[in-house]
Design an enzyme around this catalytic site. Structure first.
Site, PDB file in Angstrom:
ATOM      1  N   CYS A 158     -57.256  50.096  29.483  1.00  0.00           N
ATOM      2  CA  CYS A 158     -56.142  49.242  29.922  1.00  0.00           C
ATOM      3  C   CYS A 158     -56.291  47.810  29.440  1.00  0.00           C
ATOM      4  CB  CYS A 158     -56.012  49.303  31.439  1.00  0.00           C
ATOM      5  SG  CYS A 158     -57.559  48.961  32.307  1.00  0.00           S
TER       6      CYS A 158
HETATM    7  N1  LIG Z   1     -57.320  53.555  36.915  1.00  0.00           N
HETATM    8  C1  LIG Z   1     -56.930  53.006  35.781  1.00  0.00           C
HETATM    9  O1  LIG Z   1     -56.178  52.015  35.761  1.00  0.00           O
HETATM   10  C2  LIG Z   1     -57.371  53.592  34.462  1.00  0.00           C
HETATM   11  C3  LIG Z   1     -56.822  53.076  33.283  1.00  0.00           C
HETATM   12  C4  LIG Z   1     -57.230  53.595  32.045  1.00  0.00           C
HETATM   13  C5  LIG Z   1     -58.192  54.585  32.015  1.00  0.00           C
HETATM   14  N2  LIG Z   1     -58.728  55.057  33.171  1.00  0.00           N
HETATM   15  C6  LIG Z   1     -59.751  56.095  33.074  1.00  0.00           C
HETATM   16  O2  LIG Z   1     -59.230  57.318  33.569  1.00  0.00           O
HETATM   17  C7  LIG Z   1     -60.285  58.057  34.206  1.00  0.00           C
HETATM   18  C8  LIG Z   1     -59.869  58.354  35.648  1.00  0.00           C
HETATM   19  O3  LIG Z   1     -59.711  57.113  36.302  1.00  0.00           O
HETATM   20  P1  LIG Z   1     -58.983  57.006  37.711  1.00  0.00           P
HETATM   21  O4  LIG Z   1     -58.892  55.566  37.994  1.00  0.00           O
HETATM   22  O5  LIG Z   1     -57.780  57.841  37.737  1.00  0.00           O
HETATM   23  O6  LIG Z   1     -60.127  57.652  38.653  1.00  0.00           O
HETATM   24  P2  LIG Z   1     -60.025  58.248  40.131  1.00  0.00           P
HETATM   25  O7  LIG Z   1     -58.802  57.793  40.805  1.00  0.00           O
HETATM   26  O8  LIG Z   1     -61.336  57.944  40.772  1.00  0.00           O
HETATM   27  O9  LIG Z   1     -59.934  59.842  39.900  1.00  0.00           O
HETATM   28  C9  LIG Z   1     -61.011  60.553  39.341  1.00  0.00           C
HETATM   29  C10 LIG Z   1     -60.622  62.008  39.146  1.00  0.00           C
HETATM   30  O10 LIG Z   1     -61.734  62.692  38.543  1.00  0.00           O
HETATM   31  C11 LIG Z   1     -62.203  63.745  39.410  1.00  0.00           C
HETATM   32  N3  LIG Z   1     -63.682  63.713  39.399  1.00  0.00           N
HETATM   33  C12 LIG Z   1     -64.494  62.953  40.150  1.00  0.00           C
HETATM   34  N4  LIG Z   1     -65.777  63.219  39.849  1.00  0.00           N
HETATM   35  C13 LIG Z   1     -65.766  64.157  38.894  1.00  0.00           C
HETATM   36  C14 LIG Z   1     -66.781  64.827  38.155  1.00  0.00           C
HETATM   37  N5  LIG Z   1     -68.067  64.585  38.375  1.00  0.00           N
HETATM   38  N6  LIG Z   1     -66.392  65.750  37.248  1.00  0.00           N
HETATM   39  C15 LIG Z   1     -65.093  66.001  37.029  1.00  0.00           C
HETATM   40  N7  LIG Z   1     -64.087  65.392  37.685  1.00  0.00           N
HETATM   41  C16 LIG Z   1     -64.425  64.479  38.596  1.00  0.00           C
HETATM   42  C17 LIG Z   1     -61.654  63.435  40.778  1.00  0.00           C
HETATM   43  O11 LIG Z   1     -61.504  64.677  41.461  1.00  0.00           O
HETATM   44  P3  LIG Z   1     -61.688  64.808  43.068  1.00  0.00           P
HETATM   45  O12 LIG Z   1     -60.802  63.764  43.667  1.00  0.00           O
HETATM   46  O13 LIG Z   1     -61.213  66.196  43.350  1.00  0.00           O
HETATM   47  O14 LIG Z   1     -63.132  64.615  43.361  1.00  0.00           O
HETATM   48  C18 LIG Z   1     -60.333  62.760  40.445  1.00  0.00           C
HETATM   49  O15 LIG Z   1     -59.342  63.733  40.180  1.00  0.00           O
HETATM   50  C19 LIG Z   1     -61.552  57.187  34.127  1.00  0.00           C
HETATM   51  O16 LIG Z   1     -62.322  57.576  33.045  1.00  0.00           O
HETATM   52  C20 LIG Z   1     -60.971  55.794  33.911  1.00  0.00           C
HETATM   53  O17 LIG Z   1     -61.847  54.929  33.233  1.00  0.00           O
HETATM   54  C21 LIG Z   1     -58.333  54.590  34.391  1.00  0.00           C
END
Ligand SMILES: NC(=O)c1ccc[n+]([C@@H]2O[C@H](COP(=O)([O-])OP(=O)(O)OC[C@H]3O[C@@H](n4cnc5c(N)ncnc54)[C@H](OP(=O)(O)O)[C@@H]3O)[C@@H](O)[C@H]2O)c1
Length: 354
Positions: A158
């Site tokens: 981002c």
């Molecule tokens: N948030 C942002 O603004 C943003 C922007 C760009 C990129 N990203 C990237 O996108 C990815 C997800 O970010 P997010 O903010 O959406 O995270 P998040 O809200 O914490 O969600 C994480 C997801 O991954 C699952 N998960 C957790 N631990 C895991 C594991 N050990 N193995 C496989 N799956 C697992 C969770 O499942 P459960 O809930 O079922 O445990 C949940 O569905 C990250 O790599 C982040 O850097 C995020």
């Protein structure tokens, strides 16, 4: 695997119970050609998606059960797999998915950098370094010609998205000079993901504006690499991110060495020329300031540039919604281009305001 031209392309969203995964499902709900057929998760397996994301319609993909991250089951159910899990998970999972013929669009940082960068910036040894050379860095406005037919797309971070989109054309045109670019970044709390933590709790963040992870933020080498890929020259980035008490939104302000005779009009004309036909980049008029609120829920990035000849600095500002252009929206834009669909398909340019 089904191919473009057929009305519905099936998609899996892995990490669907998270913020980025939930946003992917929300946006794909109205996509005319891509249908979510598989939602994967970790601890939430067994629940219906709408149980963990009550804002998603249970009569659409929200009604799907969250399933385990089994590559055979995922590839059997989906042509395109969006991986939105914590760093390190997709590096392990993607090769099996790719081996089964799925297209993978990774929202984590697992395919954005060279192998040697991972221990320092992400804290793990990359388990599948051969795939790093196959991954296309999915910033469609600058590298879109590499996307049609791609198998593996590294969706940008981002913070790097507005920094690279704002600075690369100016660097390439020689309007800013190679050297050090100082980047001040602000992000809302959804950037930290859904998991609760003391640092992102209401009590800790309400009324607070605080820097974090200086100088070790993992987006630093991604900005340097993206600028080098786009402009052929790699400045050193000094990056200071800050957490601000809002939910969505990223704003980056870059301070770069200005070529001595350059004016604000030169900077803006360069950006306007490069992004003239790009549906999701709004280059602002002189004096108008970028505002993350105007990008909320959209795949837009707003760019502004100002020359300050007194200090010899170009100030380049970018704003976006971290969950859309900074994550899920850009991933869909990438998937559209990979599949030969119009890049705007299923994506909005009008924000939810106020
Ligand atoms: N948030 C942002 O603004 C943003 C922007 C760009 C990129 N990203 C990237 O996108 C990815 C997800 O970010 P997010 O903010 O959406 O995270 P998040 O809200 O914490 O969600 C994480 C997801 O991954 C699952 N998960 C957790 N631990 C895991 C594991 N050990 N193995 C496989 N799956 C697992 C969770 O499942 P459960 O809930 O079922 O445990 C949940 O569905 C990250 O790599 C982040 O850097 C995020």
């Amino acid at each position: 695997m089904r191919i473009v031209g057929v009305s519905s392309i099936s998609a899996a969203v892995l990490g669907a119970s998270g913020f980025s995964g939930g946003e992917l499902v929300r946006l794909l709900d109205t996509h005319p050609s891509i249908e979510v057929t598989y939602v994967g998760a970790n601890r939430s397996v067994g629940k219906r998606l709408a149980e963990v994301h009550p804002h998603l319609a249970p009569m659409a993909a929200g009604g799907l059960p969250l399933k385990a991250l089994d590559p055979d089951a995922v590839s059997g159910a989906a042509d395109v797999v969006f991986t939105a899990m914590p760093h390190g998970s997709s590096a392990r999972l993607a090769p099996a998915l790719l081996g089964s013929g799925s297209i993978v669009i990774d929202l984590a940082g697992d395919f954005r950098l060279p192998a040697e960068a991972y221990p320092r910036w992400y804290g793990f040894e990359h388990p599948e370094p051969a795939w790093l050379d196959e991954a296309i860095y999915g910033l469609p406005e600058l590298f879109g010609d590499r996307l049609p037919g791609a198998k593996l797309v590294a969706n940008p971070g981002c913070f790097p998205t507005p920094v690279i989109l704002g600075c690369a054309p100016l660097l390439e045109a020689g309007l800013i000079q190679p050297g050090t670019i100082f980047v001040d970044g602000k992000t809302g709390l959804s950037g930290a993901g859904r998991g609760p933590s003391e640092a992102t709790s209401f009590a800790a963040t309400d009324g607070s504006i605080r820097p974090y992870r200086i100088p070790g933020h993992q987006h630093t080498p991604e900005m340097e690499r993206g600028l080098e890929l786009a402009a052929g020259t790699a400045p050193a980035i000094v990056f200071a991110p800050h957490l601000v008490p809002t939910v969505r939104g990223v704003l980056t302000t870059c301070f770069a060495p200005l070529r001595s005779d350059t004016t604000t009009e030169d900077l803006l004309r360069c950006l306007a020329d490069v992004y003239r036909d790009r549906p999701f980049v709004r280059v602002l008029a002189p004096g108008e300031m970028a505002d993350a609120k105007r990008t909320r829920g959209t795949n837009l990035v707003e760019l502004q540039a100002v020359a300050d000849p007194r200090s010899g600095t170009a100030v380049v500002i970018g704003a976006l919604d971290n969950l859309v252009k900074g994550a899920a929206g850009q991933a869909i834009q990438n998937a559209n281009l990979v599949l030969g669909l119009p890049e705007e398909t299923g994506l909005s340019r009008s924000a939810v305001v106020p």
